[in-house]
Design a protein around this motif. Structure first.
Motif, PDB file in Angstrom:
ATOM      1  N   PRO A   6      84.861  90.216  65.743  1.00 23.00           N
ATOM      2  CA  PRO A   6      83.853  91.263  65.623  1.00 23.00           C
ATOM      3  C   PRO A   6      82.401  90.782  65.736  1.00 23.00           C
ATOM      4  O   PRO A   6      81.560  91.508  66.246  1.00 23.00           O
ATOM      5  N   PHE A   7      82.109  89.576  65.298  1.00 21.92           N
ATOM      6  CA  PHE A   7      80.725  89.098  65.341  1.00 21.92           C
ATOM      7  C   PHE A   7      80.339  88.533  66.709  1.00 21.92           C
ATOM      8  O   PHE A   7      79.164  88.315  66.977  1.00 21.92           O
ATOM      9  N   ASP A   8      81.302  88.320  67.591  1.00 20.17           N
ATOM     10  CA  ASP A   8      81.016  87.719  68.895  1.00 20.17           C
ATOM     11  C   ASP A   8      80.059  88.550  69.743  1.00 20.17           C
ATOM     12  O   ASP A   8      79.339  88.005  70.576  1.00 20.17           O
ATOM     13  N   ARG A   9      80.048  89.854  69.559  1.00 14.52           N
ATOM     14  CA  ARG A   9      79.201  90.735  70.368  1.00 14.52           C
ATOM     15  C   ARG A   9      77.811  90.933  69.778  1.00 14.52           C
ATOM     16  O   ARG A   9      76.980  91.621  70.372  1.00 14.52           O
ATOM     17  N   LEU A  10      77.557  90.365  68.629  1.00 14.50           N
ATOM     18  CA  LEU A  10      76.237  90.495  68.010  1.00 14.50           C
ATOM     19  C   LEU A  10      75.237  89.582  68.717  1.00 14.50           C
ATOM     20  O   LEU A  10      75.615  88.551  69.278  1.00 14.50           O
ATOM     21  N   PRO A  11      73.958  89.936  68.665  1.00 18.75           N
ATOM     22  CA  PRO A  11      72.937  89.066  69.261  1.00 18.75           C
ATOM     23  C   PRO A  11      72.979  87.672  68.620  1.00 18.75           C
ATOM     24  O   PRO A  11      73.291  87.536  67.434  1.00 18.75           O
ATOM     25  N   PRO A  12      72.664  86.641  69.383  1.00 18.09           N
ATOM     26  CA  PRO A  12      72.678  85.273  68.846  1.00 18.09           C
ATOM     27  C   PRO A  12      71.805  85.102  67.599  1.00 18.09           C
ATOM     28  O   PRO A  12      72.195  84.392  66.672  1.00 18.09           O
ATOM     29  N   THR A  56      75.657 102.254  62.230  1.00 11.60           N
ATOM     30  CA  THR A  56      76.937 101.586  62.510  1.00 11.60           C
ATOM     31  C   THR A  56      77.719 102.362  63.558  1.00 11.60           C
ATOM     32  O   THR A  56      78.248 101.785  64.517  1.00 11.60           O
ATOM     33  N   ILE A  57      77.771 103.660  63.395  1.00 10.38           N
ATOM     34  CA  ILE A  57      78.507 104.516  64.334  1.00 10.38           C
ATOM     35  C   ILE A  57      77.769 104.595  65.670  1.00 10.38           C
ATOM     36  O   ILE A  57      78.377 104.445  66.734  1.00 10.38           O
ATOM     37  N   GLU A  58      76.449 104.798  65.606  1.00 10.22           N
ATOM     38  CA  GLU A  58      75.657 104.927  66.839  1.00 10.22           C
ATOM     39  C   GLU A  58      75.734 103.679  67.714  1.00 10.22           C
ATOM     40  O   GLU A  58      75.676 103.781  68.935  1.00 10.22           O
ATOM     41  N   THR A  59      75.843 102.517  67.097  1.00  8.37           N
ATOM     42  CA  THR A  59      75.874 101.255  67.850  1.00  8.37           C
ATOM     43  C   THR A  59      77.294 100.741  68.074  1.00  8.37           C
ATOM     44  O   THR A  59      77.467  99.654  68.636  1.00  8.37           O
ATOM     45  N   ALA A  60      78.273 101.498  67.623  1.00  8.13           N
ATOM     46  CA  ALA A  60      79.691 101.132  67.772  1.00  8.13           C
ATOM     47  C   ALA A  60      79.981  99.764  67.165  1.00  8.13           C
ATOM     48  O   ALA A  60      80.718  98.958  67.730  1.00  8.13           O
ATOM     49  N   ARG A  61      79.398  99.518  65.997  1.00  8.34           N
ATOM     50  CA  ARG A  61      79.615  98.229  65.322  1.00  8.34           C
ATOM     51  C   ARG A  61      80.526  98.354  64.097  1.00  8.34           C
ATOM     52  O   ARG A  61      80.437  97.572  63.156  1.00  8.34           O
ATOM     53  N   ALA A 117      73.234  94.735  56.542  1.00 11.50           N
ATOM     54  CA  ALA A 117      71.845  94.812  57.007  1.00 11.50           C
ATOM     55  C   ALA A 117      71.586  93.806  58.120  1.00 11.50           C
ATOM     56  O   ALA A 117      70.916  94.115  59.107  1.00 11.50           O
ATOM     57  N   ILE A 118      72.128  92.616  57.970  1.00 10.65           N
ATOM     58  CA  ILE A 118      71.934  91.596  59.009  1.00 10.65           C
ATOM     59  C   ILE A 118      72.684  91.981  60.283  1.00 10.65           C
ATOM     60  O   ILE A 118      72.140  91.862  61.386  1.00 10.65           O
ATOM     61  N   VAL A 119      73.902  92.461  60.152  1.00 10.69           N
ATOM     62  CA  VAL A 119      74.689  92.873  61.316  1.00 10.69           C
ATOM     63  C   VAL A 119      73.951  93.950  62.119  1.00 10.69           C
ATOM     64  O   VAL A 119      74.005  93.974  63.343  1.00 10.69           O
ATOM     65  N   LEU A 120      73.215  94.810  61.417  1.00  6.74           N
ATOM     66  CA  LEU A 120      72.531  95.935  62.068  1.00  6.74           C
ATOM     67  C   LEU A 120      71.039  95.719  62.260  1.00  6.74           C
ATOM     68  O   LEU A 120      70.342  96.629  62.708  1.00  6.74           O
ATOM     69  N   GLU A 121      70.531  94.543  61.944  1.00 10.59           N
ATOM     70  CA  GLU A 121      69.089  94.337  61.886  1.00 10.59           C
ATOM     71  C   GLU A 121      68.345  94.658  63.178  1.00 10.59           C
ATOM     72  O   GLU A 121      67.180  95.034  63.140  1.00 10.59           O
ATOM     73  N   ASP A 122      68.984  94.531  64.313  1.00 10.30           N
ATOM     74  CA  ASP A 122      68.300  94.826  65.575  1.00 10.30           C
ATOM     75  C   ASP A 122      68.277  96.318  65.897  1.00 10.30           C
ATOM     76  O   ASP A 122      67.566  96.738  66.808  1.00 10.30           O
ATOM     77  N   ALA A 123      69.021  97.141  65.142  1.00  9.19           N
ATOM     78  CA  ALA A 123      69.097  98.573  65.409  1.00  9.19           C
ATOM     79  C   ALA A 123      68.661  99.436  64.219  1.00  9.19           C
ATOM     80  O   ALA A 123      68.388 100.615  64.382  1.00  9.19           O
ATOM     81  N   LEU A 124      68.589  98.843  63.058  1.00  8.87           N
ATOM     82  CA  LEU A 124      68.251  99.565  61.829  1.00  8.87           C
ATOM     83  C   LEU A 124      66.765  99.404  61.545  1.00  8.87           C
ATOM     84  O   LEU A 124      66.187  98.349  61.813  1.00  8.87           O
ATOM     85  N   ASP A 125      66.161 100.431  60.982  1.00 10.50           N
ATOM     86  CA  ASP A 125      64.747 100.370  60.616  1.00 10.50           C
ATOM     87  C   ASP A 125      64.491  99.168  59.711  1.00 10.50           C
ATOM     88  O   ASP A 125      65.294  98.876  58.813  1.00 10.50           O
ATOM     89  N   GLU A 126      63.381  98.476  59.939  1.00 14.29           N
ATOM     90  CA  GLU A 126      63.068  97.265  59.190  1.00 14.29           C
ATOM     91  C   GLU A 126      63.005  97.506  57.680  1.00 14.29           C
ATOM     92  O   GLU A 126      63.456  96.669  56.889  1.00 14.29           O
ATOM     93  N   ALA A 127      62.483  98.647  57.272  1.00 12.73           N
ATOM     94  CA  ALA A 127      62.411  98.963  55.839  1.00 12.73           C
ATOM     95  C   ALA A 127      63.811  99.101  55.241  1.00 12.73           C
ATOM     96  O   ALA A 127      64.051  98.683  54.102  1.00 12.73           O
ATOM     97  N   ASP A 128      64.739  99.670  56.005  1.00 11.73           N
ATOM     98  CA  ASP A 128      66.119  99.800  55.529  1.00 11.73           C
ATOM     99  C   ASP A 128      66.788  98.430  55.442  1.00 11.73           C
ATOM    100  O   ASP A 128      67.522  98.150  54.489  1.00 11.73           O
ATOM    101  N   VAL A 129      66.531  97.575  56.432  1.00  9.49           N
ATOM    102  CA  VAL A 129      67.067  96.214  56.390  1.00  9.49           C
ATOM    103  C   VAL A 129      66.556  95.501  55.139  1.00  9.49           C
ATOM    104  O   VAL A 129      67.338  94.905  54.391  1.00  9.49           O
TER     105      VAL A 129
END
Length: 141
Positions: A6-12, A56-61, A117-129
């Motif tokens: 599952p983590f293989d598709r996340l940004p480096p 999570t749903i919007e990014t299919a993660r 939060a880390i898994v979604l950090e590139d798509a989630l609002d910074e304040a939420d992260v």
């Protein structure tokens, strides 16, 4: 046929941050872990968690977030098993006392939210992260 993890598709950069948190949390003493998991106060925290569920749903993660959840709960259970956790153990000095399964569940939930939060950090609002990471952020740098 190979199956992607599952983590293989996340940004480096996200994978690197997950590895950093994983490495650093192992150096935190069991009696100090609760300091990273205070009880959330206010609606901002729940709103951040709700936003993360939506993203999570919007990014299919779903698979990556599910893996983060599994890792968080397994990690906390393993740390307490290795540490000889017994109900009613007292903290020393300024550390927080672990007294119940509820305390462990709060710790695991907090760690789960930090990993999410880390898994979604590139798509989630910074304040939420930031809200979901809380004190764990210091271990993810």
């Amino acid at each position: 046929m190979t199956t992607a993890r599952p983590f293989d598709r996340l940004p480096p950069s996200t994978r690197k941050r997950l590895e950093t948190l994983s490495r650093n949390v192992d150096h935190v003493g069991l009696e100090q872990l609760p300091l990273y998991a205070p009880r959330p106060i206010g609606n901002e925290h729940q709103q951040a968690v709700d936003n993360a569920e939506r993203v999570t749903i919007e990014t299919a993660r779903q698979a990556a977030v599910g893996e983060a959840r599994r890792i968080a709960w397994d990690y906390v259970e393993r740390r307490f098993a290795e540490g000889g956790y017994r109900r009613g153990i007292e903290g020393i000095g300024w550390t927080t006392t672990i007294t119940s399964g509820e305390d462990r569940a709060r710790l695991a939930k907090s760690f789960e939210e930090a990993l999410t939060a880390i898994v979604l950090e590139d798509a989630l609002d910074e304040a939420d992260v930031d809200e979901m990471l809380g004190a764990w952020a210091s271990l993810a740098e």
